[in-house]
Design an enzyme around this catalytic site. Structure first.
Site, mmCIF file in Angstrom:
data_model
loop_
_atom_site.group_PDB
_atom_site.id
_atom_site.type_symbol
_atom_site.label_atom_id
_atom_site.label_comp_id
_atom_site.label_asym_id
_atom_site.label_seq_id
_atom_site.Cartn_x
_atom_site.Cartn_y
_atom_site.Cartn_z
ATOM 1 N N GLU A 136 -15.829 -21.331 -19.970
ATOM 2 C CA GLU A 136 -14.743 -21.539 -19.014
ATOM 3 C C GLU A 136 -13.694 -22.490 -19.601
ATOM 4 O O GLU A 136 -13.995 -23.241 -20.547
ATOM 5 C CB GLU A 136 -15.322 -22.182 -17.741
ATOM 6 C CG GLU A 136 -16.338 -21.321 -17.004
ATOM 7 C CD GLU A 136 -15.687 -20.332 -16.040
ATOM 8 O OE1 GLU A 136 -14.656 -19.711 -16.401
ATOM 9 O OE2 GLU A 136 -16.214 -20.175 -14.933
ATOM 10 N N ASN A 178 -9.036 -16.132 -15.765
ATOM 11 C CA ASN A 178 -8.706 -17.525 -16.075
ATOM 12 C C ASN A 178 -8.846 -17.806 -17.576
ATOM 13 O O ASN A 178 -8.823 -18.945 -18.005
ATOM 14 C CB ASN A 178 -9.617 -18.475 -15.290
ATOM 15 C CG ASN A 178 -11.078 -18.382 -15.719
ATOM 16 O OD1 ASN A 178 -11.457 -17.477 -16.468
ATOM 17 N ND2 ASN A 178 -11.901 -19.298 -15.253
ATOM 18 N N ASP A 203 -24.125 -13.182 -21.125
ATOM 19 C CA ASP A 203 -24.148 -14.272 -20.135
ATOM 20 C C ASP A 203 -24.850 -13.807 -18.863
ATOM 21 O O ASP A 203 -25.200 -12.630 -18.732
ATOM 22 C CB ASP A 203 -22.723 -14.769 -19.853
ATOM 23 C CG ASP A 203 -21.769 -13.643 -19.464
ATOM 24 O OD1 ASP A 203 -22.211 -12.493 -19.319
ATOM 25 O OD2 ASP A 203 -20.568 -13.915 -19.303
ATOM 26 N N HIS A 244 -11.525 -17.052 -19.453
ATOM 27 C CA HIS A 244 -12.882 -17.293 -19.961
ATOM 28 C C HIS A 244 -13.349 -16.137 -20.856
ATOM 29 O O HIS A 244 -12.904 -15.002 -20.719
ATOM 30 C CB HIS A 244 -13.893 -17.591 -18.837
ATOM 31 C CG HIS A 244 -14.261 -16.453 -17.942
ATOM 32 N ND1 HIS A 244 -14.698 -16.634 -16.642
ATOM 33 C CD2 HIS A 244 -14.293 -15.108 -18.132
ATOM 34 C CE1 HIS A 244 -14.981 -15.475 -16.107
ATOM 35 N NE2 HIS A 244 -14.738 -14.524 -16.981
HETATM 36 C C1 F6R Z 1 -19.314 -10.780 -18.001
HETATM 37 C C2 F6R Z 1 -18.434 -11.669 -18.784
HETATM 38 C C3 F6R Z 1 -17.093 -12.030 -18.258
HETATM 39 C C4 F6R Z 1 -16.184 -10.809 -18.123
HETATM 40 C C5 F6R Z 1 -14.806 -11.211 -17.612
HETATM 41 C C6 F6R Z 1 -13.943 -9.995 -17.321
HETATM 42 O O1 F6R Z 1 -20.522 -10.561 -18.723
HETATM 43 O O2 F6R Z 1 -18.796 -12.107 -19.819
HETATM 44 O O3 F6R Z 1 -16.527 -12.965 -19.139
HETATM 45 O O4 F6R Z 1 -16.070 -10.169 -19.368
HETATM 46 O O5 F6R Z 1 -14.913 -11.966 -16.446
HETATM 47 O O6 F6R Z 1 -14.524 -9.292 -16.265
HETATM 48 P P1 F6R Z 1 -13.967 -7.889 -15.799
HETATM 49 O O7 F6R Z 1 -14.182 -6.942 -16.932
HETATM 50 O O8 F6R Z 1 -14.773 -7.508 -14.601
HETATM 51 O O9 F6R Z 1 -12.517 -8.095 -15.491
#
Ligand code: F6R
Length: 239
Positions: free
Chosen positions: A143, A136, A67, A138
């Site tokens: 989302e 959240n 992403d 995702h």
């Molecule tokens: C980033 C992504 C997000 C993260 C998620 C957890 O490429 O795909 O979905 O995996 O927000 O982020 P961290 O690891 O920073 O807690």
């Protein structure tokens, strides 16, 4: 689905790096989806260090960016692009044609999604998909929503996601998210999900013990037989 609870972040990262390492040893032509963020950073550092130390060929791998923050310049320090180049692409000296990567400022974001979908379609398979879980719920930028996503798409980011640590408090230039959809993620032969720390305790519990619903995209993990979830003790505390 396999759930392994590891003692701490370091042990979790070692275990995840070993899984990625075996994937490349088994298939030097592996295609690998890469999430960014704080969770997998040590995993990638250990994985890349071992690939280099063991002289494992990486010139036939394909790296797929999961992403991206839409609206930031590609070389902005907060982009997923910069993260992947820093931790994986540059140290392994990969070629541009080994990287399937959303542009962060595409002229027409929907066309960029189509381009990425077509590039992925040309692959023989996706061998492994490394994911984190958002606070959240995702997955990538899938989302919480009323419907499940399928193909790569342009996402409206939630307030929680715009507060992600990667953006270091400045989400002013981020106007959308661009992400692989859940069908592409599900198509991977193996899905490796990592979560650590107390900030993930509640969402891990909701995702695994609550209903499977697009209101919590990570709940889809309950339905994935080919998924390995690695947790540290803090993230697993309420399971
Ligand atoms: C980033 C992504 C997000 C993260 C998620 C957890 O490429 O795909 O979905 O995996 O927000 O982020 P961290 O690891 O920073 O807690």
């Amino acid at each position: 689905m396999r759930i392994n609870v590891l003692k701490d972040y370091e042990t979790l990262s070692r275990s995840a790096a070993d899984i990625l390492l075996s994937t490349v040893k088994e298939n030097p032509k592996a295609a690998i989806i890469i999430a960014t963020g704080s969770t997998p950073t040590l995993t990638y550092q250990l994985w890349v260090r071992d690939l280099l130390a063991q002289n494992i060929p990486t010139d036939n791998l394909t790296i797929i960016k999961l992403d991206e923050w839409g609206g930031l310049p590609m070389d902005h320090p907060s982009t997923c692009e910069t993260y992947i180049r820093t931790y994986i692409f540059d140290p392994l000296k990969l070629r541009e044609d080994q990287f399937i990567s959303f542009q962060s400022q595409p002229e027409v974001p929907e066309q960029e999604c189509l381009r990425i979908a077509q590039e992925i379609q040309r692959l023989r398979s996706i061998d492994i998909c490394a994911l984190g879980i958002g606070k959240n719920g995702h997955l990538g930028f899938n989302e919480p929503s009323d419907t499940w996503s399928t193909v790569p798409f342009v996402a409206t980011l939630t307030k929680e996601s715009l507060g992600h640590d990667m953006l270091q408090g400045d989400s002013s230039k981020v106007t959308f998210g661009i992400t692989l959809g859940l069908n592409t993620i599900r198509q991977s032969k193996h899905i490796l999900v990592l979560a650590n720390g107390t900030a993930k305790t509640d969402i891990v519990n909701t995702a695994l013990r609550g209903p499977v619903t697009p209101r919590c995209p990570a709940s889809i993990l309950q339905e994935l037989p080919n998924m390995t979830l690695l947790l540290d003790q803090e993230a697993s505390a309420k399971l």
